[in-house]
Design a protein around this motif. Sequence first.
Motif, short mmCIF file in Angstrom:
data_model
loop_
_atom_site.label_atom_id
_atom_site.label_comp_id
_atom_site.label_asym_id
_atom_site.label_seq_id
_atom_site.Cartn_x
_atom_site.Cartn_y
_atom_site.Cartn_z
N TYR A 176 6.51 -6.12 -4.11
CA TYR A 176 6.95 -4.82 -3.57
C TYR A 176 8.47 -4.77 -3.56
N ASP A 177 9.01 -3.56 -3.37
CA ASP A 177 10.45 -3.40 -3.26
C ASP A 177 10.84 -3.07 -1.83
N GLN A 178 12.14 -2.97 -1.56
CA GLN A 178 12.63 -2.75 -0.21
C GLN A 178 12.20 -1.39 0.33
N ALA A 179 12.13 -0.38 -0.54
CA ALA A 179 11.73 0.94 -0.10
C ALA A 179 10.32 0.94 0.47
N ARG A 180 9.44 0.20 -0.17
CA ARG A 180 8.05 0.14 0.32
C ARG A 180 7.98 -0.62 1.64
#
Length: 210
Positions: A176-180
Motif C-alpha cells: 500500500y501507499d501512504q495515502a491509503r
Amino acid sequence: MRTTSGDRRRPAIATLCAALIIFVIAPAGALNATYEVLPNATSYAAHVEINDTSTYQFANADLLGENIPINVTNVSLVADNGTLVDFNGSTDWYSPSVITFPKGNYTISYVTSLQDNQMQGSFLLPYNVSVYLPGQYDVRNPFLATLSPGANVTRFPDNTTAITWNDTTSFNLRFYDQARENLLYVFGEFMIILAIILLTPFLLMRKPPE
C-alpha cells in the motif's frame, strides 16, 4: 514465463494471473527470483534464474491453468559468467511469445505490468524470492498489507522495503501507499467518533447504582 512442452521438466515461469501469478519449475535446490516494483506500481522488473533450459514462454496462467499471452519489454538473457546472450523470439497470433537460446544456465530479465498493488506466485520447487518496493510503499500495516507465511520484511533508511522468502514454493504480497494508510486512520477516527455519539445517550440514560 514457461518452457514449451518439450522442456516441461526444466525451470520455467508463467507470470501474472489477475495480479501476478508465477509458476516456476526449478531444479533441485533453490534458485533466485527477484522482483522490483517500479515507482508507479503499474509495472515491475523481474530477474529469474533458470538452469539447463533452452526455451522460455511469456504467459499468464488463468484459473484453469491455460496460457494467456502477456506483454513484456526489455527482455535480456545473461549467462552465469555475466555474458549477454542473444536469443530468438517468436509470437503467434493469440499465443504467448517464446524465446529460444542455447541450453544452459541463465538469468532472464524483463519488465511487465502489475495491477492492484498485489503480487502472487506459486512454484513447483523451492525458490528464494525477493520483492523490492520503492520508498512510497509499505507492507508493515497488517490492516492494509498481505504477506504469506515465511516473509521477512526489511525497511531500509531510505524507506525502501525488501520482502524475502527462503526456499518457498509460493508467496503472496499486497502492499500500500501512504495515502491509503492515511485514509485508514481517518476511517478509524470516524468510527471512534461515531461510536462515542451512539453510546453517549445510552450512558446518560443509565441509572446510577443505588
